[in-house]
Design a protein around this motif. Structure first.
Motif, PDB file in Angstrom:
ATOM      1  N   GLY A   1      28.193  30.856  -1.839  1.00 22.46           N
ATOM      2  CA  GLY A   1      27.986  32.292  -1.713  1.00 22.46           C
ATOM      3  C   GLY A   1      26.839  32.733  -2.608  1.00 22.46           C
ATOM      4  N   THR A   2      26.496  34.016  -2.515  1.00 22.58           N
ATOM      5  CA  THR A   2      25.417  34.586  -3.318  1.00 22.58           C
ATOM      6  C   THR A   2      25.922  35.821  -4.041  1.00 22.58           C
ATOM      7  OG1 THR A   2      23.737  33.814  -1.750  1.00 22.58           O
ATOM      8  CG2 THR A   2      23.091  35.561  -3.283  1.00 22.58           C
ATOM      9  N   ILE A   3      25.654  35.914  -5.314  1.00 25.02           N
ATOM     10  CA  ILE A   3      26.037  37.117  -6.060  1.00 25.02           C
ATOM     11  C   ILE A   3      25.102  38.246  -5.651  1.00 25.02           C
ATOM     12  CG2 ILE A   3      26.190  38.183  -8.338  1.00 25.02           C
ATOM     13  CD1 ILE A   3      27.051  35.543  -9.470  1.00 25.02           C
ATOM     14  N   VAL A   4      25.656  39.292  -5.067  1.00 26.52           N
ATOM     15  CA  VAL A   4      24.833  40.407  -4.593  1.00 26.52           C
ATOM     16  C   VAL A   4      24.814  41.557  -5.577  1.00 26.52           C
ATOM     17  CG1 VAL A   4      25.070  39.870  -2.149  1.00 26.52           C
ATOM     18  CG2 VAL A   4      26.790  41.284  -3.250  1.00 26.52           C
ATOM     19  N   GLU A   5      25.810  41.620  -6.467  1.00 24.62           N
ATOM     20  CA  GLU A   5      25.808  42.730  -7.421  1.00 24.62           C
ATOM     21  C   GLU A   5      26.785  42.458  -8.561  1.00 24.62           C
ATOM     22  OE1 GLU A   5      25.871  47.614  -7.402  1.00 24.62           O
ATOM     23  OE2 GLU A   5      26.350  46.504  -5.600  1.00 24.62           O
ATOM     24  N   TRP A   6      26.334  42.770  -9.772  1.00 23.30           N
ATOM     25  CA  TRP A   6      27.203  42.827 -10.938  1.00 23.30           C
ATOM     26  C   TRP A   6      27.490  44.289 -11.245  1.00 23.30           C
ATOM     27  CZ3 TRP A   6      30.060  39.468 -13.551  1.00 23.30           C
ATOM     28  CH2 TRP A   6      29.778  38.100 -13.444  1.00 23.30           C
TER      29      TRP A   6
ATOM     30  N   ASP B   1      41.847  43.788 -13.766  1.00 21.54           N
ATOM     31  CA  ASP B   1      41.625  44.007 -12.336  1.00 21.54           C
ATOM     32  C   ASP B   1      40.428  44.898 -12.039  1.00 21.54           C
ATOM     33  OD1 ASP B   1      43.795  42.399 -11.642  1.00 21.54           O
ATOM     34  OD2 ASP B   1      45.202  44.076 -11.727  1.00 21.54           O
ATOM     35  N   GLN B   2      39.614  45.205 -13.029  1.00 24.45           N
ATOM     36  CA  GLN B   2      38.388  45.980 -12.785  1.00 24.45           C
ATOM     37  C   GLN B   2      37.382  45.118 -12.030  1.00 24.45           C
ATOM     38  OE1 GLN B   2      36.672  47.877 -16.249  1.00 24.45           O
ATOM     39  NE2 GLN B   2      34.634  47.960 -15.328  1.00 24.45           N
ATOM     40  N   LEU B   3      36.680  45.722 -11.072  1.00 25.01           N
ATOM     41  CA  LEU B   3      35.683  44.993 -10.291  1.00 25.01           C
ATOM     42  C   LEU B   3      34.503  44.606 -11.172  1.00 25.01           C
ATOM     43  CD1 LEU B   3      34.611  43.974  -7.556  1.00 25.01           C
ATOM     44  CD2 LEU B   3      33.685  46.260  -7.165  1.00 25.01           C
ATOM     45  N   LEU B   4      34.214  43.306 -11.196  1.00 25.17           N
ATOM     46  CA  LEU B   4      33.109  42.808 -12.000  1.00 25.17           C
ATOM     47  C   LEU B   4      31.878  42.492 -11.169  1.00 25.17           C
ATOM     48  CD1 LEU B   4      35.025  40.328 -14.362  1.00 25.17           C
ATOM     49  CD2 LEU B   4      34.565  42.774 -14.708  1.00 25.17           C
ATOM     50  N   ALA B   5      32.093  41.766 -10.078  1.00 22.79           N
ATOM     51  CA  ALA B   5      30.952  41.306  -9.274  1.00 22.79           C
ATOM     52  C   ALA B   5      31.361  41.152  -7.819  1.00 22.79           C
ATOM     53  CB  ALA B   5      30.413  39.985  -9.813  1.00 22.79           C
ATOM     54  N   GLU B   6      30.347  41.111  -6.947  1.00 18.70           N
ATOM     55  CA  GLU B   6      30.569  40.888  -5.523  1.00 18.70           C
ATOM     56  C   GLU B   6      29.774  39.669  -5.088  1.00 18.70           C
ATOM     57  OE1 GLU B   6      30.757  44.606  -2.988  1.00 18.70           O
ATOM     58  OE2 GLU B   6      29.814  45.393  -4.799  1.00 18.70           O
ATOM     59  N   ILE B   7      30.440  38.775  -4.362  1.00 17.07           N
ATOM     60  CA  ILE B   7      29.815  37.546  -3.881  1.00 17.07           C
ATOM     61  C   ILE B   7      29.834  37.569  -2.358  1.00 17.07           C
ATOM     62  CG2 ILE B   7      29.960  35.033  -3.815  1.00 17.07           C
ATOM     63  CD1 ILE B   7      31.300  35.111  -6.527  1.00 17.07           C
ATOM     64  N   GLU B   8      28.662  37.467  -1.761  1.00 19.76           N
ATOM     65  CA  GLU B   8      28.551  37.488  -0.308  1.00 19.76           C
ATOM     66  C   GLU B   8      28.493  36.066   0.224  1.00 19.76           C
ATOM     67  OE1 GLU B   8      26.081  40.192   2.674  1.00 19.76           O
ATOM     68  OE2 GLU B   8      24.813  38.696   1.708  1.00 19.76           O
ATOM     69  N   THR B   9      29.387  35.769   1.182  1.00 18.21           N
ATOM     70  CA  THR B   9      29.336  34.503   1.898  1.00 18.21           C
ATOM     71  C   THR B   9      28.811  34.780   3.295  1.00 18.21           C
ATOM     72  OG1 THR B   9      31.559  34.624   2.872  1.00 18.21           O
ATOM     73  CG2 THR B   9      31.397  33.818   0.607  1.00 18.21           C
ATOM     74  N   ASP B  10      28.790  33.744   4.145  1.00 20.28           N
ATOM     75  CA  ASP B  10      28.282  33.956   5.497  1.00 20.28           C
ATOM     76  C   ASP B  10      29.310  34.635   6.393  1.00 20.28           C
ATOM     77  OD1 ASP B  10      30.088  31.955   5.934  1.00 20.28           O
ATOM     78  OD2 ASP B  10      28.622  30.425   6.436  1.00 20.28           O
ATOM     79  N   LYS B  11      30.474  34.996   5.833  1.00 22.55           N
ATOM     80  CA  LYS B  11      31.495  35.659   6.636  1.00 22.55           C
ATOM     81  C   LYS B  11      31.965  36.978   6.030  1.00 22.55           C
ATOM     82  CE  LYS B  11      33.297  31.521   8.904  1.00 22.55           C
ATOM     83  NZ  LYS B  11      34.494  30.690   9.182  1.00 22.55           N
ATOM     84  N   VAL B  12      32.230  36.983   4.721  1.00 22.04           N
ATOM     85  CA  VAL B  12      32.763  38.185   4.083  1.00 22.04           C
ATOM     86  C   VAL B  12      32.144  38.350   2.705  1.00 22.04           C
ATOM     87  CG1 VAL B  12      34.991  38.139   5.282  1.00 22.04           C
ATOM     88  CG2 VAL B  12      34.715  36.888   3.140  1.00 22.04           C
ATOM     89  N   VAL B  13      32.376  39.516   2.112  1.00 17.94           N
ATOM     90  CA  VAL B  13      32.008  39.774   0.735  1.00 17.94           C
ATOM     91  C   VAL B  13      33.277  39.685  -0.114  1.00 17.94           C
ATOM     92  CG1 VAL B  13      31.073  41.440  -0.899  1.00 17.94           C
ATOM     93  CG2 VAL B  13      30.052  41.214   1.364  1.00 17.94           C
TER      94      VAL B  13
ATOM     95  N   ASP C   1      21.582  37.368  -6.915  1.00 19.78           N
ATOM     96  CA  ASP C   1      20.831  36.496  -6.007  1.00 19.78           C
ATOM     97  C   ASP C   1      21.019  35.016  -6.315  1.00 19.78           C
ATOM     98  OD1 ASP C   1      19.864  38.688  -4.626  1.00 19.78           O
ATOM     99  OD2 ASP C   1      18.017  38.799  -5.793  1.00 19.78           O
ATOM    100  N   ASP C   2      21.790  34.680  -7.342  1.00 20.43           N
ATOM    101  CA  ASP C   2      22.068  33.268  -7.622  1.00 20.43           C
ATOM    102  C   ASP C   2      23.116  32.738  -6.641  1.00 20.43           C
ATOM    103  OD1 ASP C   2      20.307  33.214  -9.681  1.00 20.43           O
ATOM    104  OD2 ASP C   2      21.794  33.205 -11.291  1.00 20.43           O
ATOM    105  N   THR C   3      22.967  31.476  -6.263  1.00 16.53           N
ATOM    106  CA  THR C   3      23.941  30.822  -5.381  1.00 16.53           C
ATOM    107  C   THR C   3      25.067  30.239  -6.217  1.00 16.53           C
ATOM    108  OG1 THR C   3      22.245  30.291  -3.739  1.00 16.53           O
ATOM    109  CG2 THR C   3      24.275  29.009  -3.668  1.00 16.53           C
ATOM    110  N   VAL C   4      26.303  30.456  -5.787  1.00 17.55           N
ATOM    111  CA  VAL C   4      27.455  29.942  -6.523  1.00 17.55           C
ATOM    112  C   VAL C   4      28.337  29.131  -5.578  1.00 17.55           C
ATOM    113  CG1 VAL C   4      27.462  31.800  -8.201  1.00 17.55           C
ATOM    114  CG2 VAL C   4      28.775  32.064  -6.116  1.00 17.55           C
ATOM    115  N   LEU C   5      28.995  28.139  -6.136  1.00 13.22           N
ATOM    116  CA  LEU C   5      29.911  27.301  -5.377  1.00 13.22           C
ATOM    117  C   LEU C   5      31.337  27.782  -5.584  1.00 13.22           C
ATOM    118  CD1 LEU C   5      28.390  23.808  -6.250  1.00 13.22           C
ATOM    119  CD2 LEU C   5      27.901  25.252  -4.260  1.00 13.22           C
ATOM    120  N   SER C   6      32.239  27.241  -4.817  1.00 20.58           N
ATOM    121  CA  SER C   6      33.647  27.600  -4.922  1.00 20.58           C
ATOM    122  C   SER C   6      34.159  27.325  -6.323  1.00 20.58           C
ATOM    123  CB  SER C   6      34.463  26.805  -3.896  1.00 20.58           C
ATOM    124  OG  SER C   6      35.829  27.106  -3.989  1.00 20.58           O
ATOM    125  N   ALA C   7      34.801  28.327  -6.940  1.00 21.35           N
ATOM    126  CA  ALA C   7      35.412  28.219  -8.269  1.00 21.35           C
ATOM    127  C   ALA C   7      34.406  27.905  -9.373  1.00 21.35           C
ATOM    128  CB  ALA C   7      36.531  27.178  -8.262  1.00 21.35           C
TER     129      ALA C   7
END
Length: 397
Positions: free
Chosen positions: A16-21, A32-44, A63-69
């Motif tokens: 996925g790609t981090i789209v926003e902090w 439980d406060q929202l920290l970041a959003e990660i966009e995959t090819d299916k969902v955010v 815009d950095d690419t991240v792997l699962s976990a």
């Protein structure tokens, strides 16, 4: 010190790609406060704080690419944000700076709540994010908004910034948009797609809805729309023509003994197709409630991956945008898709007389490798007959 990790992605999602902090280093956050959003090819996917504490460092930026976990930040539970050192006494005694020496409008304090990418763009461009009309969720300003800003007026409306007489903006394609493009291109190249058309008289359905919509909403808590009746009509037609509910897996044909109908929903990030499971056992109210809930989730970007996989047939409604007729593209590995369109009054010949009726064009795109033209046409005619005489659904005719 604890680690904040990306969610565990399903097997079908590679990265996925981090789209926003939504926070910066040193920010205090609550559980439980929202920290970041990660966009995959299916969902955010959303990353939330595991506990009350402080984000001590951000490992993966926008815009950095991240792997699962994968670790994306460091976190200290229960910690308080570091206090800034107090100014020396002699500095406190100094008179206030003259207006000409005041900090610019884009000082860090003016947009500390913005994401790191937005803060960086603000420093580079001198544009205050508070003056920019945000296109992100909840009106939040994004990096792309800062690249080609649309500025707010004092009344809250927006004015486009004039970069030049022939301005253009280049922004990277989102993962979801790229995935949609790949699937659509594959569908046109890897299937023998053909489309058949018919038209349906919507007056009986419109009269039925007008008569019972208030009682329906009072009884079930949801509004009675046209889509639920089309879902039920399509489900009945799928029972009669199993090939339309099947899929191709290599050299095998898979006939599904269940009816999972996907309903295309438009969102800010692109077209998504959440799936209604076992529509043959759902009532009209269940279908309407399911569609409503999926529409809300799509707008908020909260659809789960499992809610968009495994469908056996898809319905899309271009009529909500005014489309009169189109050829919908199959959603692989499915072999057919039904397209609904706008309802327009047209003169029709009825029993030798010209009558003005509300008509809708229907389109069925299908994979000719599996579905013969005869079955495709009869499938569409079945839906037409059920919509023009809804009592047939009740009587199982």
């Amino acid at each position: 010190m604890a680690e904040i990790k990306a969610p565990v992605f399903p097997e079908s999602v590679q990265d996925g790609t981090i789209v926003e902090w939504h926070v910066a280093e040193g920010d205090a956050v609550s559980r439980d406060q929202l920290l970041a959003e990660i966009e995959t090819d299916k969902v955010v996917l959303e990353v939330v704080a595991p506990d009350d504490g402080v984000v001590t460092s951000i490992v993966k930026g926008v815009d950095d690419t991240v792997l699962s976990a994968e670790v994306i930040a460091q976190f200290e539970a229960g910690a308080a944000p570091a206090e800034k050192p107090a100014a020396p006494a002699e500095e406190k005694a100094e008179p206030a700076a003259a207006p000409a020496q005041a900090a610019p409008a884009t000082a860090e304090g003016d947009f500390k709540d913005q994401s790191p990418a937005v803060r960086k763009a603000a420093k580079e461009t001198g544009v205050n994010p508070a003056d920019v009309a945000g296109t992100g969720r909840g009106g939040r300003v994004t990096k792309s908004d800062m690249v080609n800003p649309t500025l707010k007026t004092s009344s809250g409306s927006v004015i486009a910034t004039a970069v030049g007489e022939r301005a253009e903006t280049r922004v990277p394609m989102t993962r979801l948009r790229k995935r949609i493009a790949e699937r659509l291109l594959a569908a046109t190249q890897e299937t023998a797609m053909l489309t058949t058309f018919n038209e349906v008289n919507m007056k009986p359905l419109m009269d039925l809805r007008a008569k019972y919509k208030d009682r329906f909403e009072k009884r079930h808590g949801v509004k009675l729309g046209f889509m639920s009746l089309f879902v039920k009509a399509a489900t009945e037609a799928l029972k009669r023509f199993p090939a339309v509910n099947a899929s191709i897996d290599g050299d095998d044909i898979v006939y599904h003994g269940f009816y999972d109908v996907g309903v295309a929903v438009s969102s800010d990030r692109g077209l998504v197709v959440p799936v209604l499971r076992d529509t043959d056992s759902m009532g009209l109210a269940d279908v309407e409630a399911g569609i409503r809930d999926y529409a809300i989730k799509a707008r908020e970007g909260k659809l789960a991956i499992e809610e968009m996989t495994g469908g056996t047939f898809t319905i899309t409604n271009g009529g909500v945008f005014g489309s009169l007729m189109s050829t919908p593209i199959i959603n692989p590995p499915q072999t057919a898709i039904l397209g609904m369109h706008a309802i327009n009054e047209r003169p029709m010949a009825v029993n030798g007389e010209v009558v003005i009726l509300p008509m809708m064009y229907l389109a069925l795109s299908y994979d000719h490798r599996l579905i013969d033209g005869k079955d495709a046409v009869q499938f569409l005619v079945t839906i037409k007959e059920l919509i023009e005489d809804p009592s047939m659904l009740l009587l199982d005719l």
